[in-house]
Structure formats: C-alpha cells, structure tokens
Design an enzyme around this catalytic site. Sequence first.
Site, short mmCIF file in Angstrom:
data_model
loop_
_atom_site.label_atom_id
_atom_site.label_comp_id
_atom_site.label_asym_id
_atom_site.label_seq_id
_atom_site.Cartn_x
_atom_site.Cartn_y
_atom_site.Cartn_z
N GLY A 225 10.85 12.21 17.82
CA GLY A 225 11.87 11.32 17.27
C GLY A 225 12.86 12.04 16.38
N GLU B 160 18.13 28.12 22.27
CA GLU B 160 17.17 27.85 23.34
C GLU B 160 17.40 28.76 24.55
OE1 GLU B 160 14.59 26.17 22.71
OE2 GLU B 160 15.30 25.25 20.85
#
Length: 204
Positions: A116, A158
Amino acid sequence: MMVPRCGVPDVVNGTRKGTKKHNRKLKSIHGVSHYEFFFPGPLRWPPTKTHLRYRFASSASQVPGTENVRSICAQAFQRWAQVTSFTFEEVPATSSADITIGFHRGAHGDTAPFDGFKGVLAHANPPTGGNFHFDADEKWSANPGPDELDLESVAVHEIGHLLGLDHDLDLPDAIMYPEFSYGIVKRDLTRDDIDGIRALYGLQ
C-alpha cells in the site's frame, strides 16, 4: 517507522536481508567503489544479449500520474544505454519481451506483495528474470510535489536491478541506494553506478 524504499532485499555480509533499514556510514576514503552485485552471482545478461525488449502489462488500471510512463521509462532506459552496450526497445504488450513493466497492488502473482501507500515503492528481478513492478497505490508523478514520487527516478533505480546491480548501501547519492524520498528527483547515474555496471559487464 517504515522508510520508502525499493522492495528488492538487501545483502549484508553475504546474507540476503528483508526490507529492514540498514544504517551504514559513508566510507571516508575517496575513490573506493561501493557498488554491489547480487549474491550468489554476479547475475548478468549473456554476452550475446545486448538488445533488450520490454513491454508494459499491468494488473492495476488508471493509476494517477502515470499517463506518460512509456516516455518516462524510455528516458530511464536511455540513461543506462548511454554508459553500457545495451539498447532497449518497447514492444507491444502481446509480444514476447525480456522485460515486463507494470503497476500492481497488494499480492500480484510473485512472492513480494506490495504494502500500500508508502513503504515498498517498486521491485525488479535481477537478470534474467525481467519483471519490474511499480506499487499502484503510490502517488506517482512526472514532476513530483512534496507527497508524490518521481516515476523516472524510481525507474532508473529498478532498471539497475534488471541489469544486475544490487543495492549500494553506503552512498545515499547513488541511484542504487535502496531508500527514496517523496518530492525529490534523482535521475542521474553517479560515478559509482556507472563503475558498477561497467565492471559487471567488463566494460572500460
């Protein structure tokens, strides 16, 4: 308190850790390399695989702030292309690809469910896994305000994992540092990021 960070686990003393924050001081000797490779490894794309195809496939739809994600990710890939022998090409979602990028919430089919808003922001597999997931519950932006995350900054980090770099726990300025803050832009590779990726692939 949970620090916003990449969800790829850290390695400390040869042992892979979870998403715990590690407090390590900067080394004071100039010129020391701090980059890290995945353990056990290093993990890298094969020498013949220098052109990587990527596609977008998300389980979450209509994520605010991500309207320009394709051009933003293309810019992020280009930052690594400029310092390596890699080239990158977006292909349609239905095509085969080396890398799949997507936005997801909670459990989304891998072993690392998102948590979340805040906490873990994104995660990616080392070579040749090719999965790169953004947490769709974050507030993303191409030009972040104080409570928003910069899409390109997180994408550049990433992509470093996708190419084989692990977290750099010692240099907060490095792209590969695991923690990240809302409202900041951090898109430029540091000398350590560049040295790491070139050392991994035997580039001068």
